[in-house]
Design an enzyme around this catalytic site. Structure first.
Site, mmCIF file in Angstrom:
data_model
loop_
_atom_site.group_PDB
_atom_site.id
_atom_site.type_symbol
_atom_site.label_atom_id
_atom_site.label_comp_id
_atom_site.label_asym_id
_atom_site.label_seq_id
_atom_site.Cartn_x
_atom_site.Cartn_y
_atom_site.Cartn_z
ATOM 1 C CB THR A 54 -0.854 -0.033 1.285
ATOM 2 O OG1 THR A 54 -1.801 -1.078 1.137
ATOM 3 C CG2 THR A 54 -1.567 1.266 1.574
ATOM 4 N N GLY A 84 -10.617 -2.217 3.332
ATOM 5 C CA GLY A 84 -9.698 -2.175 4.471
ATOM 6 C C GLY A 84 -9.686 -0.814 5.145
ATOM 7 C CG ASP A 85 -6.023 0.303 6.996
ATOM 8 O OD1 ASP A 85 -5.962 -0.537 6.071
ATOM 9 O OD2 ASP A 85 -5.032 0.927 7.403
ATOM 10 C CB THR A 90 0.896 0.328 5.014
ATOM 11 O OG1 THR A 90 0.911 -0.897 4.271
ATOM 12 C CG2 THR A 90 2.239 0.507 5.713
ATOM 13 N N GLY A 91 -0.877 -2.002 6.477
ATOM 14 C CA GLY A 91 -0.810 -3.230 7.262
ATOM 15 C C GLY A 91 -2.125 -3.965 7.211
ATOM 16 N N GLY A 143 -5.443 -4.332 7.480
ATOM 17 C CA GLY A 143 -6.460 -3.283 7.530
ATOM 18 C C GLY A 143 -7.534 -3.475 8.588
HETATM 19 N N1 ASP Z 1 -3.992 -1.687 4.823
HETATM 20 C C1 ASP Z 1 -4.279 -2.218 3.509
HETATM 21 C C2 ASP Z 1 -5.628 -2.870 3.536
HETATM 22 O O1 ASP Z 1 -5.942 -3.503 4.523
HETATM 23 C C3 ASP Z 1 -3.282 -3.217 3.054
HETATM 24 C C4 ASP Z 1 -1.859 -2.779 3.197
HETATM 25 O O2 ASP Z 1 -1.547 -1.801 3.807
HETATM 26 O O3 ASP Z 1 -1.021 -3.440 2.649
HETATM 27 O O4 ASP Z 1 -6.331 -2.820 2.567
#
Ligand code: ASP
Length: 307
Positions: free
Chosen positions: A176, A206-207, A227-228, A230
């Site tokens: 992301t 997601g977030d 990022t992570g 979500g």
């Molecule tokens: N946070 C993003 C999501 O959950 C994914 C990511 O950050 O890689 O959609």
């Protein structure tokens, strides 16, 4: 030295850095260095934080290295559904789009939702119809869904889908993208864009496009882009959480990000970049690495992945 502007970006939190070759890691570092330099130059010439976060995220969306725009990952059905958000800390207005399939740069559509509608989140067909109808210059560019295809993302998606058959929650490279900026007028802004998590169910959001979770900006506290994993970032209201710790408990940006990333979120769940109204930058993660770059008015610039 007092900072008059600062900018930071991320290209995702990596949980399995050993999957990347030296050459690949260098490509990411070079790409992030080039793009953060663009943000630094824009801020030096007086552009607003909100213009800078939009432009930096557009550049990241257009670079196939990242899981946003071209290079976005795939849903279970092998399609791309993209989410993006932007927030202006001066007005405390923000907006997002989710599950778009034909918008080349979702972050720019999110900005138009912010400036041209009373809404904060448009999804799927509604977001695309808005893209058809809105008058803007430059125009919102549209593409076929397979424009987002890349060999690299397809290979990673298939590998991930295979791992999912054996592991309940396999770690996967994410990628992301996001940016936070503090401009010469003292304003903050944040923007984030993603293809979402690998092999996601159709319609999963997601977030990233949830203001207060993956993206948030408030001139009185900070601007944050996450990022992570979500779902965990939504459940813990990560970006607003950091702002609230600063507003109500008077924590510094470094203390607030440390608290949330290392004591609220579980280990290996992700990371974020953030900036406060003094131009302090925090780039915090609980994974093996965070693809990240930052620069400010003192001439400092860095582009890093691991510690
Ligand atoms: N946070 C993003 C999501 O959950 C994914 C990511 O950050 O890689 O959609």
């Amino acid at each position: 030295m007092q900072k008059t502007f600062a900018v930071a970006l991320h290209g995702g939190a990596g949980t399995r850095l050993e999957e990347y070759s030296e050459e690949e890691l260098r490509q990411y570092q070079d790409s992030m260095a080039r793009i953060i330099q663009l943000g630094q130059t824009m801020l030096a010439s007086g552009h607003s934080a909100v213009d800078v976060v939009e432009q930096v995220v557009r550049e990241l969306e257009d670079d196939p290295l990242y899981n946003a725009g071209v290079g976005a990952t795939y849903t279970v059905e092998g399609r791309h559904e993209l989410d993006a958000a932007i927030m202006d800390g001066r007005t405390k207005r923000g907006a997002a789009v989710a599950c778009t399939t034909t918008v080349k740069n979702p972050v720019s559509l999110a900005r138009l939702v912010m400036t041209e509608t009373p809404h904060v989140l448009l999804i799927g067909e509604g977001a695309e119809r808005f893209a058809d109808a809105v008058h803007s210059y430059p125009k919102i560019e549209r593409v076929q869904n397979d424009y987002f295809d890349t060999e690299f993302a397809r290979r990673k998606w298939l590998e991930f889908a295979e791992r999912q058959k054996h592991e309940a929650t396999p770690a996967g490279k994410k990628g992301t993208v996001g940016c936070v900026a503090f401009d010469q007028q003292g304003n903050l802004a944040a923007a984030t864009s993603t293809g979402g998590v690998y092999n996601k169910t159709m319609g999963r959001i997601g977030d990233t496009p949830i203001l207060g979770a993956g993206t948030y900006a408030n001139n009185e506290t900070c601007a944050v882009s996450c990022t992570g994993a979500g779902e965990l970032f939504i459940l813990n209201n990560v970006s607003f959480h950091i702002s609230a710790l600063m507003a109500y408990q008077h924590l510094t940006l470094a203390e607030a990000t440390e608290r949330v990333v290392h004591h609220v979120l579980p280990a290996d769940s992700g990371g974020l970049v953030a900036v406060d109204r003094f131009g302090n930058i925090a780039m915090s993660y609980n994974t093996q690495g965070l693809f990240r770059a930052a620069a400010d008015s003192t001439g400092w610039l860095e582009s890093k992945i691991g510690a």
